[in-house]
Every structure is written in C-alpha cells, then in structure tokens.
Design an enzyme around this catalytic site. Sequence first.
Site, mmCIF file in Angstrom:
data_model
loop_
_atom_site.group_PDB
_atom_site.id
_atom_site.type_symbol
_atom_site.label_atom_id
_atom_site.label_comp_id
_atom_site.label_asym_id
_atom_site.label_seq_id
_atom_site.Cartn_x
_atom_site.Cartn_y
_atom_site.Cartn_z
ATOM 1 N N GLY A 11 0.856 -1.202 0.000
ATOM 2 C CA GLY A 11 0.000 0.000 0.000
ATOM 3 C C GLY A 11 0.877 1.232 0.000
ATOM 4 O O GLY A 11 1.245 1.739 1.056
ATOM 5 N N SER A 130 -0.134 7.858 13.837
ATOM 6 C CA SER A 130 -0.568 9.246 13.714
ATOM 7 C C SER A 130 0.602 10.150 13.377
ATOM 8 O O SER A 130 1.724 9.913 13.796
ATOM 9 C CB SER A 130 -1.207 9.741 15.007
ATOM 10 O OG SER A 130 -1.492 11.131 14.884
ATOM 11 N N LYS A 185 -6.011 4.830 19.082
ATOM 12 C CA LYS A 185 -5.872 5.761 17.946
ATOM 13 C C LYS A 185 -7.200 6.474 17.671
ATOM 14 O O LYS A 185 -7.233 7.660 17.349
ATOM 15 C CB LYS A 185 -5.400 4.991 16.698
ATOM 16 C CG LYS A 185 -5.393 5.810 15.404
ATOM 17 C CD LYS A 185 -4.442 6.983 15.502
ATOM 18 C CE LYS A 185 -4.182 7.784 14.253
ATOM 19 N NZ LYS A 185 -5.117 7.929 13.222
ATOM 20 N N HIS A 188 -7.579 9.126 20.252
ATOM 21 C CA HIS A 188 -6.640 10.191 19.849
ATOM 22 C C HIS A 188 -7.301 11.085 18.798
ATOM 23 O O HIS A 188 -7.282 12.312 18.901
ATOM 24 C CB HIS A 188 -5.350 9.559 19.304
ATOM 25 C CG HIS A 188 -4.499 10.489 18.488
ATOM 26 N ND1 HIS A 188 -4.807 10.824 17.186
ATOM 27 C CD2 HIS A 188 -3.365 11.166 18.786
ATOM 28 C CE1 HIS A 188 -3.903 11.672 16.728
ATOM 29 N NE2 HIS A 188 -3.016 11.893 17.673
ATOM 30 N N ASN A 189 -7.889 10.486 17.788
ATOM 31 C CA ASN A 189 -8.529 11.279 16.734
ATOM 32 C C ASN A 189 -9.723 12.065 17.278
ATOM 33 O O ASN A 189 -9.961 13.193 16.859
ATOM 34 C CB ASN A 189 -8.997 10.373 15.588
ATOM 35 C CG ASN A 189 -7.851 9.949 14.702
ATOM 36 O OD1 ASN A 189 -6.709 9.919 15.133
ATOM 37 N ND2 ASN A 189 -8.141 9.597 13.460
ATOM 38 N N GLU A 192 -8.462 15.011 18.953
ATOM 39 C CA GLU A 192 -8.047 15.948 17.898
ATOM 40 C C GLU A 192 -9.259 16.774 17.419
ATOM 41 O O GLU A 192 -9.147 17.983 17.223
ATOM 42 C CB GLU A 192 -7.456 15.110 16.764
ATOM 43 C CG GLU A 192 -6.891 15.857 15.604
ATOM 44 C CD GLU A 192 -6.387 14.860 14.532
ATOM 45 O OE1 GLU A 192 -5.732 13.859 14.886
ATOM 46 O OE2 GLU A 192 -6.666 15.093 13.351
ATOM 47 N N ARG A 448 -39.795 9.307 36.159
ATOM 48 C CA ARG A 448 -39.770 7.960 35.574
ATOM 49 C C ARG A 448 -40.661 7.012 36.373
ATOM 50 O O ARG A 448 -41.300 6.109 35.825
ATOM 51 C CB ARG A 448 -38.322 7.431 35.523
ATOM 52 C CG ARG A 448 -37.438 8.219 34.560
ATOM 53 C CD ARG A 448 -36.020 7.675 34.509
ATOM 54 N NE ARG A 448 -35.963 6.405 33.833
ATOM 55 C CZ ARG A 448 -35.442 5.290 34.343
ATOM 56 N NH1 ARG A 448 -34.926 5.307 35.566
ATOM 57 N NH2 ARG A 448 -35.436 4.167 33.670
HETATM 58 P P1 ATR Z 1 -4.512 7.838 0.760
HETATM 59 O O1 ATR Z 1 -5.769 8.356 1.424
HETATM 60 O O2 ATR Z 1 -3.249 8.163 1.484
HETATM 61 O O3 ATR Z 1 -4.446 8.097 -0.715
HETATM 62 P P2 ATR Z 1 -5.794 5.290 0.983
HETATM 63 O O4 ATR Z 1 -6.909 5.692 0.078
HETATM 64 O O5 ATR Z 1 -6.076 5.072 2.423
HETATM 65 O O6 ATR Z 1 -4.567 6.252 0.841
HETATM 66 O O7 ATR Z 1 -5.149 3.947 0.409
HETATM 67 C C1 ATR Z 1 -4.825 3.826 -0.921
HETATM 68 C C2 ATR Z 1 -3.979 2.566 -1.023
HETATM 69 O O8 ATR Z 1 -4.817 1.432 -0.794
HETATM 70 C C3 ATR Z 1 -3.360 2.396 -2.378
HETATM 71 O O9 ATR Z 1 -2.091 1.828 -2.206
HETATM 72 C C4 ATR Z 1 -4.311 1.419 -3.044
HETATM 73 O O10 ATR Z 1 -3.725 0.651 -4.065
HETATM 74 P P3 ATR Z 1 -3.760 1.162 -5.601
HETATM 75 O O11 ATR Z 1 -2.538 2.002 -5.759
HETATM 76 O O12 ATR Z 1 -3.679 -0.104 -6.373
HETATM 77 O O13 ATR Z 1 -5.048 1.903 -5.795
HETATM 78 C C5 ATR Z 1 -4.659 0.531 -1.876
HETATM 79 N N1 ATR Z 1 -5.881 -0.228 -2.070
HETATM 80 C C6 ATR Z 1 -7.139 0.232 -2.015
HETATM 81 N N2 ATR Z 1 -8.029 -0.755 -2.197
HETATM 82 C C7 ATR Z 1 -7.306 -1.900 -2.365
HETATM 83 C C8 ATR Z 1 -7.651 -3.266 -2.573
HETATM 84 N N3 ATR Z 1 -8.917 -3.692 -2.635
HETATM 85 N N4 ATR Z 1 -6.629 -4.152 -2.704
HETATM 86 C C9 ATR Z 1 -5.356 -3.751 -2.627
HETATM 87 N N5 ATR Z 1 -4.968 -2.487 -2.414
HETATM 88 C C10 ATR Z 1 -5.934 -1.554 -2.284
#
Ligand code: ATR
Length: 479
Positions: A11, A130, A185, A188-189, A192, A448
């Site tokens: 990813g 984060s 996490k 944490h968010n 935020e 109540r």
């Molecule tokens: P950001 O918000 O930083 O752009 P994201 O949307 O959370 O990131 O994640 C995108 C990542 O998830 C990408 O690496 C995407 O792969 P592609 O470059 O091939 O699009 C990956 N991704 C999303 N759906 C996927 C799936 N079903 N299988 C494998 N990888 C997937």
Amino acid sequence: MTSQPHFGLTGLATMGANLARNVAHHDIPVAVHNRTTSRTETFMAEHGAEGPLSAHDSIAGWVGALARPRVLMIMVQAGAATDAVIEEILPHLEAGDILIDGGNANFRDTQRRHEAVGAHGVHFIGSGVSGGEEGALNGPSIMPGGDRAPYEESVRPIFEAIAAQVDGTPCCTYVGPDGAGHYVKMVHNGIEYADMQLIAESYDLLRHGAGLEVPEIARQFERWNESELESFLIEISARVLAKTDEATGRPLVDVILDSAGQKGTGRWTAQDALERGVALTGITEAVFARTLSALKDERVAAADRLAGPTGRAGGADASLAEDLGHALYASKIVSYAQGFAQMAAASEAEGWQLDLGAMATIWRGGCIIRARFLDRIREAYDAEPNLANLMLAEFFAQALERAQEPWRRVVARSAELGIPTPAFSSSLAYYDGYRRARGPASLIQGLRDLFGAHTYRRIDRDGSFHIAWGGDGSEHELG
Ligand code: ATR
C-alpha cells in the site's frame, strides 16, 4: 538483521510510501508492494535509492522475498480493502508470521481480524499510526496492539526506530491485546476533533467577540504557543491564520468554505462513548459542530430568518481575549479528561489493562495532538494509576480552579453575543456537573416512576421504591 528483508509493506499511497521510506532511512531492509504496479514503479524511481528498498509486483513474490518470521505491514484504505488484502496475503503466510494493519481501522474490525488471522497461526497487530504525511516520514506516534510476544521480538525494534522521539523516549509502546491499539488511535482522533473545535471557537470569539483582525488573531495563537497551551495544533493555527490568499489578497481563512469534512473516527469515538455510558461531551459536540458546518445552504437561509445577535458591534474587547486563553486551557483539560475516562472504561470492559500514562507519553511527539501538557497527564497517572478522573489530579484541579472565572465569563459572554461555543460550554457544564455532590436527577427518577413505574432508590435506606401514583399515593418497597 540479515540483508534479506524481514519487513514488508503493501500500500504505497501517501502514508504507506512515507512509512516505507522512514524504515529504509533507518537502514532496515524493506520489501514493498502495491496492487497497482505503476505506483510501485513510481515509488522506486523516486525513492528507491534512499535506503535498502526492494520492490515486488506480486503478493507471492513479495511474501516469498521476506525472511521468517515475516513482518508484513498493510497500509491500504480502511474497511473492505483491508479485508481484501488480508484474504489475498493469508494463503502465502506460515505460522508465526506477523501481519500488521497500520490503517485507521475500527477496533471492532481489528478484533475480528485478530481472531480470524490467529486461527491460521499468524499473529495480528492492529496499529494506530498518527502524524500525517510528515510524521509517517520523519517520526510518527505509533500505537500497536495485538499479540504481544511477537510484537516485542520482531516489530518493536523497527517501530521504535522509526517513531518520533521525545527526550530520548520513542513515541511508541505496546498498547494492549487485540483491538486496543486502534481503539487508542480512535480516541486520539476524537481528542483531535475536540482540540480543533476549541481552537475554532477561540478564533470565532477573538474575531467576532473581541473584535480582533485576522493577523492579530494569528499573533495571539503565537503567544499562546509560548504558554501552557503550546501544541502542534495551536502552532499551525497561527500559520493558517497568517496566510494570505494569493488570488484575492484576503486572509486565506476568509476564502475557505466554512464547511468541515470528516472521515468518521470522531463519530466512532462518540458512538463508542454512548454505548459505554461515558460522558464524552467535548468530542461529541465537536462532531456535531462539523455536521452543522456542513449544512451551509440551510445556515445561509436561516441567517435571514432566525433572530439574535451575531457578535459584538463596536471596538475591540481586550478582556475577552485575555479570558479566552484560560477558557481554552480549562476546556482542553476537560476534553482530555473525558477521552482518558473513555479509555479507562474500555480497558476495563475489554480486559486490555491500558497504561493510561503511557498513552500520554506516546502522544507527546509525532502525532497531531502533541502538546506540552501531555507530560502533566503522564505525571498524574504515574502518581495515581487508578485516578477516577484526570480533573481530580492535583495539577489539573488547581489549573481548573485558576481558570474557572475567566472560563465562566467567556461562556456567558458568548451566549450574550450569540456566538456558538458548544465545546467551551459543554466542557464547563461537565466540570460543574462532575463536581456536584447532589444534582437534580432525583426529579428525573420521580418522573420515571410516575409515568413508567421505573422505581427509585432512596438516600436513607436500601431497596427499590414506587409510589402508587394512580392510587392512594403511598410508597411501596419492592422486593
Ligand atoms: P490515501 O488516502 O493516502 O491516498 P488510501 O486511500 O487510504 O490512501 O489507500 C490507498 C492505497 O490502498 C493504495 O495503495 C491502493 O492501491 P492502488 O494504488 O492499487 O489503488 C490501496 N488499495 C485500495 N483498495 C485496495 C484493494 N482492494 N486491494 C489492494 N490495495 C488496495
């Protein structure tokens, strides 16, 4: 570490790519993969020379390239994509391998995945990360949860190397079993969200209550960043407010649409608090404020239809600006007290044994809510690990006492001026509600009992009681 990589990452979107580079910058060999090969190729072309990085087109090739036990980190979109990737990887793994999900997963999903993956003898680590784009590259705050022994042995050295460091301590610690890392996490968010809402309310009051111009407000945030309010979000508030729009010459904040987005972790935090029965008013009000901000068209129509003041007419009001710093600090203490109470409740219910002071420690650097006062939170839990509420710690009780007069003036003034301050007001209401030995809920119980025969308890003896409201009005003790 051998030259054959132990660490794999799939990813390569913004967060994944920056984390992989961060690991490689520490001379730890990393094998990378991405579903779409062109993204991998671009990544290697731009960053392949920065450290020991190797790339693989197929899942089989990527998994096969790793030394055992394999440590594989998934950095894809949270939700269905994460499940799809796990399903694809799992058949290639062997017992003892370690799968890490570093996305923003819902902790219930992490609990489910932990169990499903564990059934194959593969360890699962759900880890909060984060710090945004910059943090992922130069040092995030990392919140790993799941199987402890494999984490300590194979993952910890890598995570501690790449995490932000504050006073020589990495902003990373093992959080707890199964979904604990993603839970922390999430909170944490949520915090935020509350921090940002308090900042937005402060800006609104400085502008429309104290009558300051935007550049003066930017300077106020700079001054606050020299005080106990010092934090990343206060620092960047000054930067955003000081920014001028190139196209119009106006403050950037005046040309940005006043409608805030959200990805859902704030909503999850609020939902979880409702389910657990934790009064998480600051974070929840912050989520609602974003919801209201999104109703732009309705608000524009209502502005002509609904009567009331909309801020101060006339010159500047320096005293309000002075009071605001105190109100901001006190409300921030309350929102953290609520978030930590929520983590304590979850820890108890889920059997996680969270070390709350350690959570404050790993949020001191790398992450979006990093702040000076997190040291005080850690000290409070060091002194009293079973603290019922952070507000009761000596340091915070005194800070709230010192802040409360200006805090009350700010809330009263904002109500008079018609400037909405849901986070300031709800925090003060929580403080006043919490420090009340006897409140008005006795009347609620009476109601109540009358309409639903829900019974009530008495202050002077044990048991459940009911009044024969439709009969002779006498009290009955129920068995
Ligand atoms: P950001 O918000 O930083 O752009 P994201 O949307 O959370 O990131 O994640 C995108 C990542 O998830 C990408 O690496 C995407 O792969 P592609 O470059 O091939 O699009 C990956 N991704 C999303 N759906 C996927 C799936 N079903 N299988 C494998 N990888 C997937």
